[in-house]
Design a protein around this motif. Structure first.
Motif, short mmCIF file in Angstrom:
data_model
loop_
_atom_site.label_atom_id
_atom_site.label_comp_id
_atom_site.label_asym_id
_atom_site.label_seq_id
_atom_site.Cartn_x
_atom_site.Cartn_y
_atom_site.Cartn_z
N LEU A 107 -0.35 -48.07 35.15
CA LEU A 107 -1.61 -47.32 35.10
C LEU A 107 -2.59 -47.86 36.14
CD1 LEU A 107 -2.22 -46.96 31.23
CD2 LEU A 107 -1.60 -45.14 32.82
N PHE A 165 5.27 -42.65 36.99
CA PHE A 165 3.81 -42.79 36.94
C PHE A 165 3.13 -42.08 38.11
CE2 PHE A 165 4.73 -45.85 33.70
CZ PHE A 165 3.60 -45.87 32.91
N SER A 180 0.32 -39.36 37.60
CA SER A 180 -0.92 -39.38 38.38
C SER A 180 -1.19 -38.02 39.01
CB SER A 180 -0.83 -40.46 39.46
OG SER A 180 -2.02 -40.52 40.21
N LEU A 209 -5.10 -45.11 37.63
CA LEU A 209 -5.36 -44.27 36.46
C LEU A 209 -6.35 -44.91 35.50
CD1 LEU A 209 -1.71 -42.99 35.91
CD2 LEU A 209 -3.70 -41.59 36.55
N ASN A 210 -6.84 -46.08 35.88
CA ASN A 210 -7.87 -46.77 35.09
C ASN A 210 -9.27 -46.53 35.63
OD1 ASN A 210 -7.04 -48.25 37.41
ND2 ASN A 210 -8.18 -50.02 36.66
N TYR A 252 -5.61 -43.28 26.88
CA TYR A 252 -4.19 -43.63 26.91
C TYR A 252 -3.83 -44.29 25.59
CZ TYR A 252 -5.04 -43.15 31.94
OH TYR A 252 -5.40 -42.67 33.18
#
Length: 480
Positions: A116, A79, A83, A121-122, A100
């Motif tokens: 995430l 992840f 990213s 990533l949110n 996503y």
């Protein structure tokens, strides 16, 4: 100088069956209809390093902007790599929107969501971030609450899209329009005029290669908890105060809040299909499928009677059934109006309104006429509408509709967290009765309409409508 904007779909489970069967064809369809957002990139993620091109089934104008990354749902380092890839793209554009898509087994949902969030990533810093989750949304009330809790730690409800392809069907969307824009329906839509309502979702196929999943789920969790309760709400809900996603979703939750506790002993029927033989071919039993336990007690057929305790529907029974290896594939809603006492016939015929959701999509009204040459004999005739008569390609692909709605941020056709939890709250008591062996499991031959016991749900002269493939051919015998 940075470019204007970019749209990214990050697909977890990009090498899986769902992506190949549903997601890629839908993206091709959106492209062909010229509705694909500009500057679209696709990042496909899977657990392992792979050789070869997994995007070969996509249109070449889409696949040229695709790339694959190894991202194991539980691997934090993967992840971090994801990213970094996103950051590279964000350095090129002023605005980057990301969707996503969790096209994975449900067991991967929580680790993906947590990773995430932990990698930020949110965050919607330079564009929207939205997440699509396929059903099942949990396996019971507790697990659905856990999933919703984890989602809510990093995503707002407006960012979460729980996808149910049934709701993307044109005919399902038309239910509310047909109800509320036609006075002749809307004025009669209550307990004073309607005797009972049937909702049928029948499949002629078996479980194919889904034995391992299906044996842990069954018809109740696979169909009733989501698809069928959604259809029930569209049929029974009050007219929304305003035409907004939240207003419509509020009314659906109100229906679930008013469902009377189901009598699991008298008003629930479970069945499992047995081996059979037609004039065309032989059908193996459910237990003969790969991945199914040899002594499995999982139901492939479910039917129930339920009531909605509010002013509109009090004491009107709703009969719901779904099953595998039934005579035909059909999803429809049958509204049976009360019998009409009149001086012209002693038979007191009733009218029926049928919404056919698939196949041969359309609507049918059964009404009464005098038989020519007979003063007192009444005959029933059909008044029908078929979507196919509007022209070609008027029935949009459900996944195409839903994916475009995610890009638009329109949540109307997606399940909200409180709906999911209320639905599991209805299903859990049934599951507990099954676990304690309080609900019997009946066998039925593949190719029949389920256990004979299913007819006992009515406990009066009424019975199910037995539809065939074509909308108007009800009552005929269908053979697989």
């Amino acid at each position: 100088m940075k470019k204007d904007s970019c749209n990214i779909i990050i697909i977890f489970g990009a090498t899986g069956d769902l992506t190949k069967r549903k997601l890629f064809p839908s993206l091709n369809g959106i492209y062909n209809s010229k509705n694909l957002p500009d500057n679209l990139r696709i990042i496909g993620c899977g657990r392992k390093d792979i050789e070869g091109d997994i995007f070969v089934d996509l249109h070449e104008n889409i696949s040229k902007s695709c790339e694959y990354l190894k991202v194991d749902p539980s691997d934090k380092d993967d992840f971090i790599s994801l990213s970094k890839k996103v950051k590279e793209i964000e350095n090129i554009y002023n605005n980057v929107n990301i969707i996503y898509y969790l096209s994975t087994p449900p067991s991967a949902y929580l680790p993906i969501i947590n990773n995430l969030i932990s990698n930020n990533l949110n965050k919607e810093d330079i564009g929207f971030k939205r997440i699509i989750i396929e059903k099942p949304f949990g396996n019971d009330l507790d697990s659905s609450k856990e999933l919703n809790k984890v989602l809510s730690t990093g995503f707002n409800e407006s960012q979460i899209f729980r996808i149910d392809h049934y709701l993307g069907k044109e005919t399902v969307q038309n239910l509310l329009v047909s109800r509320f824009t036609n006075f002749m329906f809307n004025a009669l839509w209550d307990r004073n005029n309607i005797s009972y309502i049937e909702i049928t979702a029948a499949e002629s196929i078996g479980i194919k290669d889904r034995g391992e999943y299906y044996d842990k789920s069954g018809a109740i969790k696979d169909m009733f908890q989501n698809h069928l309760l959604e259809l029930l709400c569209l049929v029974a809900m009050e007219e929304p105060k305003v035409k907004t996603a939240e207003s419509i979703r509020n009314e659906k939750v109100n229906v679930l809040n008013n469902i009377r506790k189901i009598n699991c002993i008298d008003d629930v029927i479970r069945g499992q299909y047995l081996a059979s033989e037609s004039s065309i071919k032989k059908f193996k039993s459910y237990k003969e499928n790969k991945g199914v336990e040899k002594n499995s007690k999982t139901e492939t057929f479910f039917a129930c009677k339920l009531f909605i305790d509010n002013d509109r529907w009090k004491d009107v029974p709703f009969f719901i059934r779904t099953g595998k290896r039934l005579p035909t594939k059909v999803t429809e809603i049958v509204v049976n109006f009360k019998k009409n006492n009149n001086i012209f016939s002693s038979q007191n015929q009733n009218n029926t309104l049928i919404f056919r959701l698939q196949p041969d999509e359309g609507m049918l009204v059964k009404f009464n006429l005098k038989k020519p040459g007979h003063k007192s004999e009444i005959i029933s005739k059909n008044l029908e509408f078929h979507y196919k008569k509007l022209g070609k390609n008027v029935i949009n692909n459900a996944y195409e509709t839903l994916i475009l709605d995610v890009f638009k941020g329109d949540t109307m056709l997606f399940s909200r967290s409180d709906f999911v939890e209320k639905a599991w709250g209805i299903v859990d008591p049934i599951s507990k009765k099954i676990e304690s062996n309080k609900i019997k499991l009946y066998g039925y031959k593949a190719g029949t309409w389920g256990p004979q016991k299913c007819n006992d749900l009515f406990r009066n002269e009424n019975n199910w409508r037995y539809p065939c493939k074509n909308l108007v051919n009800d009552g005929e015998i269908c053979e697989l």
